[in-house]
Every structure is written in structure tokens, then in C-alpha cells.
Design a protein around this motif. Structure first.
Motif, PDB file in Angstrom:
ATOM      1  N   THR A 108       0.842  -1.189   0.000  1.00 19.27           N
ATOM      2  CA  THR A 108       0.000   0.000   0.000  1.00 19.27           C
ATOM      3  C   THR A 108       0.876   1.237   0.000  1.00 19.27           C
ATOM      4  OG1 THR A 108      -1.739  -1.143   1.254  1.00 19.27           O
ATOM      5  CG2 THR A 108      -1.823   1.260   1.195  1.00 19.27           C
ATOM      6  N   THR A 109       0.597   2.165  -0.894  1.00 19.21           N
ATOM      7  CA  THR A 109       1.298   3.445  -0.940  1.00 19.21           C
ATOM      8  C   THR A 109       0.286   4.571  -1.044  1.00 19.21           C
ATOM      9  OG1 THR A 109       1.549   3.351  -3.348  1.00 19.21           O
ATOM     10  CG2 THR A 109       3.356   2.463  -2.008  1.00 19.21           C
ATOM     11  N   THR A 110       0.700   5.742  -0.587  1.00 16.16           N
ATOM     12  CA  THR A 110      -0.129   6.925  -0.707  1.00 16.16           C
ATOM     13  C   THR A 110       0.773   8.128  -0.930  1.00 16.16           C
ATOM     14  OG1 THR A 110      -1.898   8.230   0.344  1.00 16.16           O
ATOM     15  CG2 THR A 110      -0.193   7.313   1.790  1.00 16.16           C
ATOM     16  N   TYR A 111       0.277   9.119  -1.672  1.00 15.93           N
ATOM     17  CA  TYR A 111       1.082  10.266  -2.059  1.00 15.93           C
ATOM     18  C   TYR A 111       0.311  11.561  -1.872  1.00 15.93           C
ATOM     19  CZ  TYR A 111       3.923   6.776  -4.483  1.00 15.93           C
ATOM     20  OH  TYR A 111       4.715   5.687  -4.788  1.00 15.93           O
ATOM     21  N   ALA A 112       1.063  12.621  -1.586  1.00  8.93           N
ATOM     22  CA  ALA A 112       0.478  13.946  -1.635  1.00  8.93           C
ATOM     23  C   ALA A 112       0.109  14.278  -3.078  1.00  8.93           C
ATOM     24  CB  ALA A 112       1.462  14.985  -1.091  1.00  8.93           C
ATOM     25  N   ASP A 113      -0.964  15.033  -3.249  1.00 10.79           N
ATOM     26  CA  ASP A 113      -1.402  15.384  -4.594  1.00 10.79           C
ATOM     27  C   ASP A 113      -0.309  16.112  -5.381  1.00 10.79           C
ATOM     28  OD1 ASP A 113      -4.870  16.140  -3.701  1.00 10.79           O
ATOM     29  OD2 ASP A 113      -3.878  14.243  -4.158  1.00 10.79           O
ATOM     30  N   SER A 114       0.513  16.878  -4.697  1.00 10.97           N
ATOM     31  CA  SER A 114       1.524  17.678  -5.362  1.00 10.97           C
ATOM     32  C   SER A 114       2.630  16.855  -6.009  1.00 10.97           C
ATOM     33  CB  SER A 114       2.141  18.676  -4.372  1.00 10.97           C
ATOM     34  OG  SER A 114       2.734  18.002  -3.280  1.00 10.97           O
ATOM     35  N   VAL A 115       2.796  15.598  -5.582  1.00 11.27           N
ATOM     36  CA  VAL A 115       3.866  14.764  -6.119  1.00 11.27           C
ATOM     37  C   VAL A 115       3.343  13.536  -6.846  1.00 11.27           C
ATOM     38  CG1 VAL A 115       5.369  15.526  -4.249  1.00 11.27           C
ATOM     39  CG2 VAL A 115       4.198  13.320  -4.070  1.00 11.27           C
TER      40      VAL A 115
END
Length: 125
Positions: free
Chosen positions: A57-64
């Protein structure tokens, strides 16, 4: 006793790439969820990316999102942040963080118990 050491920062032109590494010691790396955060000069520290214990599972900030990729190698006790298509607004000190929790990847810095000293990333226009 628990140590996180970041490396790979530096100066790069806009559009270039860098790969940050975070080597973890003093704790069972495979038991830790990992995160990357950054703090630009004069600004609050912000979430960048996170990954679960097994890497599923991964998650990212919208900016990146779409430009950065977080990964981990449990055999090397290392988390990576691959940064592509870098922009001047990505300039910041990047911090690696770890937390022993059997939970999902976290976007909240208060949920992380262990932090590295940071590595500077500077992107020129």
C-alpha cells in the motif's frame, strides 16, 4: 538507538531526477511503516509519501502524485523516494520517518515515532 539516515539529496535542474534513500537501524525494518515528509524554508513540514510494512500500500500527496515513487527493500532495511520531473517548488529538506504499527500507510506526521535528520533537495529553474 533507532536511527534513520537519509541520503541522495543535492542540487538538480528542473525536470531532473533524484533518488533519496533512508537506511534504518535499531528496529525491525519489516515491522515499520515508512513515510517521507518535507519542509521548505519558512513553511510547515508536509507529507510527501508513505508505504506499508510489506510495500503493498502506498499513498502520495497530490503535489507529487505521478512524479514521485516510494518503495522499500526489506532485505536492505532501506526505503527509497524516487523523484522525477522535479520542480523548483519541490525544494525542501526531505525527512524519512518510521513507525512500528500494524496499520495502513499514514499521511500524519504525529503517527511516526522515528525520524531522520533530513537531506536537502534543491531544484533550480
Amino acid at each position: 538507538q533507532v536511527q534513520l539516515v537519509e541520503s541522495g539529496g543535492g542540487l538538480v535542474q528542473a525536470g531532473g531526477s533524484l533518488r533519496l534513500s533512508c537506511i534504518v537501524s535499531g528496529v525491525a525494518f519489516s515491522s515499520c511503516r515508512m513515510g517521507w515528509f518535507r519542509q521548505a524554508a519558512g513553511k510547515e513540514r508536509e507529507f510527501v509519501a508513505a508505504i506499508s510494512r510489506g510495500g503493498g500500500t502506498t499513498t502520495y500527496a497530490d503535489s507529487v502524485k505521478g512524479r514521485f515513487t516510494i518503495s522499500r527493500d526489506n532485505g536492505k532495511n532501506t526505503s527509497y523516494l524516487q523523484m522525477n520531473s522535479l520542480k523548483p517548488e519541490d525544494t525542501a529538506v526531505y525527512y524519512c520517518a518510521a513507525d512500528r504499527a500494524f496499520l495502513r500507510a499514514s499521511r500524519q506526521e504525529y503517527e511516526y515515532d522515528y525520524w531522520g535528520q533530513g537531506t536537502q533537495v534543491t531544484v533550480s529553474s
